[in-house]
Design a protein around this motif. Structure first.
Motif, PDB file in Angstrom:
ATOM      1  N   LEU A 160       0.830  -1.205   0.000  1.00  0.00           N
ATOM      2  CA  LEU A 160       0.000   0.000   0.000  1.00  0.00           C
ATOM      3  C   LEU A 160       0.864   1.255   0.000  1.00  0.00           C
ATOM      4  CD1 LEU A 160      -2.741   1.389   0.148  1.00  0.00           C
ATOM      5  CD2 LEU A 160      -2.679   1.086   2.647  1.00  0.00           C
ATOM      6  N   ARG A 161       1.949   1.264   0.757  1.00  0.00           N
ATOM      7  CA  ARG A 161       2.847   2.417   0.772  1.00  0.00           C
ATOM      8  C   ARG A 161       3.499   2.624  -0.585  1.00  0.00           C
ATOM      9  NH1 ARG A 161       4.043   4.607   5.665  1.00  0.00           N
ATOM     10  NH2 ARG A 161       3.420   3.453   7.548  1.00  0.00           N
ATOM     11  N   GLU A 162       3.674   1.545  -1.310  1.00  0.00           N
ATOM     12  CA  GLU A 162       4.282   1.638  -2.639  1.00  0.00           C
ATOM     13  C   GLU A 162       3.285   2.110  -3.695  1.00  0.00           C
ATOM     14  OE1 GLU A 162       5.786  -1.581  -5.971  1.00  0.00           O
ATOM     15  OE2 GLU A 162       6.154  -2.023  -3.850  1.00  0.00           O
ATOM     16  N   VAL A 163       2.056   1.584  -3.617  1.00  0.00           N
ATOM     17  CA  VAL A 163       1.055   1.855  -4.654  1.00  0.00           C
ATOM     18  C   VAL A 163       0.234   3.101  -4.340  1.00  0.00           C
ATOM     19  CG1 VAL A 163      -0.993   0.907  -5.802  1.00  0.00           C
ATOM     20  CG2 VAL A 163       0.934  -0.587  -5.241  1.00  0.00           C
ATOM     21  N   LEU A 164      -0.014   3.378  -3.038  1.00  0.00           N
ATOM     22  CA  LEU A 164      -0.819   4.517  -2.582  1.00  0.00           C
ATOM     23  C   LEU A 164      -2.236   4.481  -3.161  1.00  0.00           C
ATOM     24  CD1 LEU A 164       1.857   7.378  -2.812  1.00  0.00           C
ATOM     25  CD2 LEU A 164       1.187   6.010  -0.818  1.00  0.00           C
ATOM     26  N   ASP A 167      -7.471  -0.144  -3.446  1.00  0.00           N
ATOM     27  CA  ASP A 167      -7.906  -1.197  -4.367  1.00  0.00           C
ATOM     28  C   ASP A 167      -6.725  -1.729  -5.171  1.00  0.00           C
ATOM     29  OD1 ASP A 167     -10.445  -0.933  -3.476  1.00  0.00           O
ATOM     30  OD2 ASP A 167     -11.172   0.239  -5.180  1.00  0.00           O
ATOM     31  N   GLY A 168      -5.869  -0.818  -5.609  1.00  0.00           N
ATOM     32  CA  GLY A 168      -4.712  -1.221  -6.402  1.00  0.00           C
ATOM     33  C   GLY A 168      -3.750  -2.085  -5.608  1.00  0.00           C
ATOM     34  N   ALA A 169      -3.576  -1.751  -4.335  1.00  0.00           N
ATOM     35  CA  ALA A 169      -2.667  -2.535  -3.494  1.00  0.00           C
ATOM     36  C   ALA A 169      -3.163  -3.967  -3.345  1.00  0.00           C
ATOM     37  CB  ALA A 169      -2.524  -1.880  -2.127  1.00  0.00           C
ATOM     38  N   ARG A 170      -4.468  -4.130  -3.149  1.00  0.00           N
ATOM     39  CA  ARG A 170      -5.014  -5.483  -3.026  1.00  0.00           C
ATOM     40  C   ARG A 170      -4.805  -6.267  -4.314  1.00  0.00           C
ATOM     41  NH1 ARG A 170      -9.558  -2.846  -0.470  1.00  0.00           N
ATOM     42  NH2 ARG A 170     -10.899  -3.364  -2.240  1.00  0.00           N
ATOM     43  N   ALA A 177      -2.426  -7.650 -13.029  1.00  0.00           N
ATOM     44  CA  ALA A 177      -1.621  -6.783 -13.888  1.00  0.00           C
ATOM     45  C   ALA A 177      -1.743  -5.335 -13.427  1.00  0.00           C
ATOM     46  CB  ALA A 177      -2.063  -6.923 -15.337  1.00  0.00           C
ATOM     47  N   GLU A 178      -0.763  -4.527 -13.812  1.00  0.00           N
ATOM     48  CA  GLU A 178      -0.682  -3.134 -13.374  1.00  0.00           C
ATOM     49  C   GLU A 178      -1.946  -2.352 -13.704  1.00  0.00           C
ATOM     50  OE1 GLU A 178       1.305   0.015 -11.513  1.00  0.00           O
ATOM     51  OE2 GLU A 178       2.140  -1.984 -11.848  1.00  0.00           O
ATOM     52  N   ASP A 179      -2.517  -2.565 -14.917  1.00  0.00           N
ATOM     53  CA  ASP A 179      -3.661  -1.770 -15.368  1.00  0.00           C
ATOM     54  C   ASP A 179      -4.994  -2.489 -15.183  1.00  0.00           C
ATOM     55  OD1 ASP A 179      -3.197  -3.730 -17.184  1.00  0.00           O
ATOM     56  OD2 ASP A 179      -3.352  -2.449 -18.970  1.00  0.00           O
ATOM     57  N   HIS A 187      -8.218 -11.050   0.250  1.00  0.00           N
ATOM     58  CA  HIS A 187      -7.775 -12.236   1.006  1.00  0.00           C
ATOM     59  C   HIS A 187      -6.796 -13.088   0.209  1.00  0.00           C
ATOM     60  CE1 HIS A 187     -10.840 -13.823  -1.616  1.00  0.00           C
ATOM     61  NE2 HIS A 187     -10.470 -15.061  -1.316  1.00  0.00           N
ATOM     62  N   GLU A 188      -6.673 -12.824  -1.088  1.00  0.00           N
ATOM     63  CA  GLU A 188      -5.778 -13.598  -1.931  1.00  0.00           C
ATOM     64  C   GLU A 188      -4.449 -12.873  -2.099  1.00  0.00           C
ATOM     65  OE1 GLU A 188      -8.423 -15.765  -5.231  1.00  0.00           O
ATOM     66  OE2 GLU A 188      -8.674 -13.595  -5.197  1.00  0.00           O
ATOM     67  N   LEU A 189      -3.371 -13.558  -1.782  1.00  0.00           N
ATOM     68  CA  LEU A 189      -2.041 -13.000  -1.974  1.00  0.00           C
ATOM     69  C   LEU A 189      -1.302 -13.865  -2.988  1.00  0.00           C
ATOM     70  CD1 LEU A 189      -1.136 -12.299   1.759  1.00  0.00           C
ATOM     71  CD2 LEU A 189      -2.301 -10.798   0.135  1.00  0.00           C
TER      72      LEU A 189
END
Length: 415
Positions: A160-164, A167-170, A177-179, A187-189
């Motif tokens: 989250l600190r990287e993406v800010l 939703d994108g961090a999850r 993919a990035e986009d 819950h999925e990593l």
């Protein structure tokens, strides 16, 4: 004229105490000396040489200041090759007048306790945690590692600190993919493949599907079910925890896990089941030494043991193999937390893939070759571990209480 008539009592501090009224009272009565071991750049042998040189120059018979008391703080003589040894005392007259040796830690380490107390008549005292501040705070550290092992909060925070973008961090954590704008519940990593590479859930499912089509048979999930579970975030509620060692820290941790995280808590001790304290009846007893396949029932194992010949390397390859649940050697359900001593775990003889791809989580507040982090951390990442620099009891309250306690011991025995 006696030695006492020719000298003035001195106290040597190896670490800085809290400057309370009690400390100022000692300053007014006794000669105060301060010595600090070098933090880096010196070998253990060089540290010992510097310490003995300082002692020989500053205390009786070289000066009028007789070394009556040693305040060791937490680390004490840990920087020396073997701590304060009997040989060092016998070869250095300045160390032969000690009346009091105090340490802020819960253990009595790196000093010859029997020699000091029986041969020299000195008082050797460590911090008495009668109010359970140390037990409470170390147990808090244990709760942190246990909770992290199930929920992986630190790993998610780093992304989250990287993406800010929440939703994108999850999505990133799942491996999208990035986009990609597809909603991710969170819950999925990312999962770890057999070769140690990270794959997303979708990549694994696609690979399974293609393999099934090629072989013209239904897709079998058996081979990867355990891998999926490795990197799901899961609830600790109703999961089984086994605490090895059930002193004040283990008992306090058990209550926090049971009532704070709603876990099913078991304990095991070398002395057997606690039948005297009825409050312990709320926790189940697991037989000490039964390191068999029955260990596979536990989702989390926490070490709260002291180091002894009986406990050194208690967790080895065989122990971990008996923890496997899905198939031999697979520990993707298991969290291993060590709050005791680094040498409880036989890191050198545990297969590297256990730590890299086979175990759900490793939580460490102690290390094998402290203060260095060596073998145990080779394959630990923020996704499969949490590490803290032996700070279980490192709170303002414990520091102040232990310092004041040790200063009071010095005062009582020198006055």
């Amino acid at each position: 004229m006696s030695v006492s008539q020719k000298t003035k009592s001195a106290i040597l501090f190896l670490s800085e105490p809290v400057h309370t009224d009690l400390y100022e009272e000692l300053v007014s009565k006794y000669q105060i000396f301060n010595f600090r071991f070098a933090k880096k750049g010196k070998s253990r042998e060089e540290q010992q040489e510097k310490f003995l040189e300082y002692v020989s120059k500053n205390f009786y018979p070289a000066t009028k200041h007789k070394l009556d008391a040693l305040y060791l703080g937490y680390a004490g003589f840990a920087p020396l090759p073997a701590g304060l040894t009997i040989e060092m005392i016998e070869n250095n007259q300045q160390l032969q007048y000690l009346k009091v040796v105090v340490m802020c830690s819960r253990g009595i380490n790196n000093v010859p306790y029997d020699y000091l107390t029986k041969n020299m008549g000195a008082v050797v005292q460590n911090y008495d945690d009668s109010e359970l501040y140390v037990a409470n705070d170390v147990a808090d550290c244990g709760v942190y590692h246990v909770l992290e092992s199930f929920r992986k909060f630190s790993y998610q925070q780093s992304k989250l600190r990287e993406v800010l973008h929440s939703d994108g961090a999850r999505g990133h954590l799942r491996g999208d993919a990035e986009d990609e704008l597809r909603f991710c519940f969170g819950h999925e990593l990312k999962v770890i493949d057999d070769d140690g590479t990270l794959k997303s859930q979708d990549e694994v499912k696609t690979s399974e599907t293609n393999e099934g089509k090629e072989k013209n048979r239904p897709v079998q999930k058996k081979e990867t079910t355990d891998v999926y579970e490795y990197m799901y975030t899961i609830s600790p509620m109703n999961k089984k925890a086994l605490i090895l060692g059930f002193g004040n820290i283990g008992q306090t941790l058990a209550k926090k896990l049971k009532y704070g995280l709603s876990m099913d808590v078991y304990y095991s001790t070398r002395s057997g089941k606690n039948t005297l304290d009825k409050s312990m009846d709320e926790f189940s007893y697991y037989p000490w030494g039964e390191w068999t396949e029955n260990l596979s029932q536990f989702d989390c194992i926490i070490l709260c043991l002291p180091l002894s010949p009986q406990t050194k390397h208690i967790v080895d390859e065989k122990f971990l193999l008996n923890c496997a649940r899905f198939k031999q050697g697979n520990l993707n359900h298991l969290s291993l937390v060590n709050l005791g001593r680094g040498m409880l775990i036989d890191w050198a003889n545990i297969p590297k893939d256990f730590i890299k791809t086979k175990i759900r989580h490793v939580g460490l507040d102690v290390f094998y070759a402290e203060p260095l982090l060596t073998r145990e951390c080779d394959d630990l990442t923020i996704s499969n571990s949490t590490i803290t620099p032996h700070i279980g009891s490192s709170t303002f309250e414990v520091f102040n209480r232990s310092s004041e306690f040790c200063l009071d011991v010095i005062k009582k025995h020198l006055d």
